[in-house]
Design a protein around this motif. Structure first.
Motif, PDB file in Angstrom:
ATOM      1  N   GLY A 107      -2.276   1.133   7.064  1.00  0.00           N
ATOM      2  CA  GLY A 107      -0.901   1.294   7.781  1.00  0.00           C
ATOM      3  C   GLY A 107       0.206   2.216   7.244  1.00  0.00           C
ATOM      4  O   GLY A 107       0.106   2.266   5.901  1.00  0.00           O
ATOM      5  N   ALA A 108       0.985   2.476   8.067  1.00  0.00           N
ATOM      6  CA  ALA A 108       1.980   3.633   7.794  1.00  0.00           C
ATOM      7  C   ALA A 108       3.032   3.134   6.851  1.00  0.00           C
ATOM      8  O   ALA A 108       3.627   3.693   6.063  1.00  0.00           O
ATOM      9  CB  ALA A 108       2.842   4.081   8.832  1.00  0.00           C
ATOM     10  N   ASP A 109       3.364   1.372   6.911  1.00  0.00           N
ATOM     11  CA  ASP A 109       4.190   1.083   5.913  1.00  0.00           C
ATOM     12  C   ASP A 109       3.537   0.528   4.674  1.00  0.00           C
ATOM     13  O   ASP A 109       4.354  -0.227   3.940  1.00  0.00           O
ATOM     14  CB  ASP A 109       4.968  -0.223   6.731  1.00  0.00           C
ATOM     15  CG  ASP A 109       3.796  -1.118   7.305  1.00  0.00           C
ATOM     16  OD1 ASP A 109       2.642  -0.914   7.175  1.00  0.00           O
ATOM     17  OD2 ASP A 109       4.292  -2.417   7.709  1.00  0.00           O
ATOM     18  N   PHE A 110       2.533   0.467   4.383  1.00  0.00           N
ATOM     19  CA  PHE A 110       1.902   0.256   3.062  1.00  0.00           C
ATOM     20  C   PHE A 110       2.627   0.902   1.989  1.00  0.00           C
ATOM     21  O   PHE A 110       2.455   2.316   1.910  1.00  0.00           O
ATOM     22  CB  PHE A 110       0.237   0.561   3.312  1.00  0.00           C
ATOM     23  CG  PHE A 110      -0.353   0.094   1.953  1.00  0.00           C
ATOM     24  CD1 PHE A 110      -0.237  -1.188   1.379  1.00  0.00           C
ATOM     25  CD2 PHE A 110      -0.908   0.902   1.126  1.00  0.00           C
ATOM     26  CE1 PHE A 110      -1.068  -1.514   0.460  1.00  0.00           C
ATOM     27  CE2 PHE A 110      -1.761   0.904  -0.159  1.00  0.00           C
ATOM     28  CZ  PHE A 110      -1.614  -0.529  -0.409  1.00  0.00           C
ATOM     29  N   ASP A 111       2.998   0.280   0.795  1.00  0.00           N
ATOM     30  CA  ASP A 111       3.580   0.947  -0.338  1.00  0.00           C
ATOM     31  C   ASP A 111       2.411   1.167  -1.283  1.00  0.00           C
ATOM     32  O   ASP A 111       2.366  -0.073  -2.057  1.00  0.00           O
ATOM     33  CB  ASP A 111       4.559   0.149  -0.461  1.00  0.00           C
ATOM     34  CG  ASP A 111       5.417   0.486  -1.952  1.00  0.00           C
ATOM     35  OD1 ASP A 111       5.226   1.722  -2.374  1.00  0.00           O
ATOM     36  OD2 ASP A 111       6.304  -0.049  -2.335  1.00  0.00           O
ATOM     37  N   ARG A 112       2.161   2.143  -1.557  1.00  0.00           N
ATOM     38  CA  ARG A 112       0.910   2.728  -2.597  1.00  0.00           C
ATOM     39  C   ARG A 112       1.777   2.233  -3.925  1.00  0.00           C
ATOM     40  O   ARG A 112       1.149   1.974  -5.171  1.00  0.00           O
ATOM     41  CB  ARG A 112       0.599   3.834  -2.723  1.00  0.00           C
ATOM     42  CG  ARG A 112      -0.122   4.267  -1.236  1.00  0.00           C
ATOM     43  CD  ARG A 112      -1.032   5.463  -1.617  1.00  0.00           C
ATOM     44  NE  ARG A 112      -0.280   6.625  -1.853  1.00  0.00           N
ATOM     45  CZ  ARG A 112       0.368   7.431  -1.084  1.00  0.00           C
ATOM     46  NH1 ARG A 112       0.026   7.297   0.055  1.00  0.00           N
ATOM     47  NH2 ARG A 112       1.069   8.460  -1.572  1.00  0.00           N
TER      48      ARG A 112
END
Length: 417
Positions: free
Chosen positions: A127-132
Motif C-alpha cells: 500500500g501507498a501509506d506503508f512506512d518502510r
C-alpha cells in the motif's frame, strides 16, 4: 522428596558445593539447557566470529544460536553490522547458516528486500501509506575487539565488555587480526554438554595423558602442580620453571609486550582470562615440532619467540602466536551436543604451499580437539550415570573449573534462577 530429575533449577544451583563439579541435572536436563541458552548465550557477550571473515562489502556470516539466528556482515560503507536473521514481514529466515556474499538481503518468502545497513528497500503490495522506515532489520549489539567479533542478543548487554576491550586491544594489535585470513576451519560436534566442553578446556590436568601432540609445545607446569606430591627433583624443576616464567614475563612487559595475567572470572558478567605463556621446545608455535608454521608472521610481529597469548571466555578460547592464531568458538546445540568451531589464521599474504604447510599449521589442534571431543563424550556419559555425584576439583590444577562453576551459578541466580 523431590527427585533430581524434577527438582527446580534453583535447587540444583543451591546444591552445588564449592570446590566440586556441578550436580548432574545442570549438565543433562533440557530445562537447564534452555535456561543456559537464555542466560549465557542470550544475556551475555559471546564470541561470534572474526572481522577478517568479512573482508569486502557484502561478505556475510550467519550464526545460529539455539532458536536465534544472527547475520554478521560488512556493509557498503565497510562497517561491520549484526542483525537478527528475521524478516520484518512475517518472520522468515533471510539467510541459511554459514558464510556468503550478498548485495542485498532478500527474504525468500515474499521478497522483502533490505540494504546492507539493514534498512528496508522494497516491500511489494503493502500500500501507498506503508512506512518502510519503521521496518528495518533489528540490530544485534556488537563489539569489535582487536579483530574479534562479540555479540549480545540482549537489549541491555553487560557494560563490562569495556574491560575486555581495554585489556585485549593493545594485546591483539601486533597480530593484525583484522587483516589476517582464515587458512582453515573445522567444525567438531562434541557429544556432551557445553559446560563440560568449557571445563575440559580450562584445565591441563589431563594433558599429559591425552594430548601428546599439544604437549610438544605446552608446558604443563604453567597450568598448576602439586608440589607436595612431587619428588625433590620434580619439585625443583617446577619451581625453576615458575621463576623463569616470572622473569620472562617481566622482561616481555618491559619490552612492551603485555604478558601478565588478567583474570575476570568471578563477580563479573563478561568472563575472560588472558596471559602470555612461553612455548616449549623450539618455542615458536603450536606445531608438531614447535617451530613456526608460517614464514610470514602475523600483523606487525617481527619475532617468533614471544610465546602464546591466550584468551579464554565463556564460549571459546584463542591462541595468538607470532606466525598464526587459533580461535575456537563454542555453540551449544542441545543438552548433550556442542559445536566447537576452530579457525586457523595466517597473514593475509601468506600462500599455502609457499609460506606455510597446512598440515603443519593445523595438525596439533585438530588432534587435540578430536581428543577433547572423546573426553567430553565420556564425561557426559558419566554425569548421566545414576552413580555420579559431584567430585572434588584439584586445588592445584583445576582452580579455573571451580571459578567457572561458581561464576555459572552466580550468573544463573542474577537472572532469576
Amino acid at each position: 522428596m523431590v527427585s533430581p530429575a524434577s527438582a527446580p533449577i534453583a535447587d540444583l544451583l543451591a546444591a552445588r558445593r564449592p570446590g566440586h563439579s556441578l550436580p548432574a541435572g545442570l549438565y543433562t536436563r533440557q530445562d537447564v539447557f534452555d535456561a543456559d541458552l537464555q542466560v549465557f548465550f542470550g544475556q551475555h557477550w559471546i564470541l561470534a566470529g572474526l572481522e577478517c571473515e568479512l573482508r569486502e562489502p557484502g561478505d556475510v556470516q550467519t550464526l545460529d544460536i539455539g532458536r536465534a539466528s544472527v547475520i554478521l556482515l560488512r556493509d557498503d560503507d565497510l562497517q561491520i553490522r549484526a542483525f537478527h536473521n528475521v524478516c520484518r514481514h512475517r518472520g522468515a529466515r533471510l539467510l541459511k547458516a554459514g558464510p556468503g556474499v550478498v548485495s542485498r538481503l532478500v527474504c525468500p518468502y515474499h521478497q522483502w528486500t533490505y540494504d546492507t545497513d539493514g534498512s528496508l528497500l522494497h516491500a511489494g503490495h503493502m500500500g501507498a501509506d506503508f512506512d518502510r522506515g519503521c521496518k528495518s532489520l533489528k540490530p544485534v549489539a556488537l563489539r569489535l575487539v582487536g579483530g574479534l567479533i562479540y555479540i549480545c542478543l540482549s537489549d541491555n548487554p553487560p557494560k563490562d565488555i569495556d574491560v575486555l576491550a581495554q585489556t585485549m586491544e593493545p594485546r591483539l594489535a601486533p597480530y593484525g587480526l583484522r587483516e589476517a585470513k582464515v587458512a582453515h576451519q573445522t567444525d567438531v560436534i562434541e557429544h556432551g554438554n557445553w559446560k563440560l566442553t568449557m571445563e575440559n578446556n580450562r584445565e591441563c590436568y589431563h594433558c599429559a595423558g591425552s594430548h601428546p601432540e599439544l604437549c610438544v609445545s605446552f608446558i604443563a607446569y604453567d597450568f598448576g602442580f602439586d608440589a607436595a606430591t612431587m619428588s625433590p627433583d620434580e619439585r625443583a624443576r617446577a619451581e625453576a620453571h615458575v621463576a623463569e616464567r616470572e622473569a620472562r614475563e617481566a622482561r616481555w612487559e618491559a619490552e612492551g609486550h603485555p604478558s601478565r595475567t588478567v583474570a575476570r572470572v568471578v563477580d563479573c558478567a563478561t568472563n575472560f582470562r588472558t596471559q602470555r605463556l612461553a612455548i616449549a621446545g623450539k618455542g615458536e608455535s603450536h606445531t608438531p615440532d614447535a617451530s613456526a608454521a608460517s614464514a610470514k608472521l602475523l600483523g606487525s610481529m617481527t619475532r617468533k619467540d614471544l610465546g602464546d597469548t591466550h584468551l579464554w571466555h565463556h564460549n571459546g578460547w584463542n591462541h595468538f602466536m607470532g606466525d598464526h592464531a587459533v580461535c575456537s568458538i563454542v555453540i551449544p546445540l542441545g543438552p548433550d551436543s556442542t559445536l566447537v568451531r576452530t579457525k586457523w589464521l595466517v597473514h593475509q599474504d601468506a600462500v599455502e604451499g609457499v609460506d606455510y604447510d597446512l598440515h603443519k599449521l593445523t595438525s596439533v589442534w585438530i588432534a587435540t580437539t578430536d581428543q577433547d571431543a572423546e573426553l567430553v563424550r565420556v564425561s557426559h556419559a558419566g554425569v548421566q550415570d545414576p552413580a555420579y555425584e559431584p567430585g572434588p576439583y584439584s586445588r592445584h590444577t583445576e582452580q579455573e573449573l571451580d571459578n567457572f562453576a561458581g561464576w555459572y551459578v552466580d550468573r544463573m541466580r542474577v537472572h532469576g534462577y
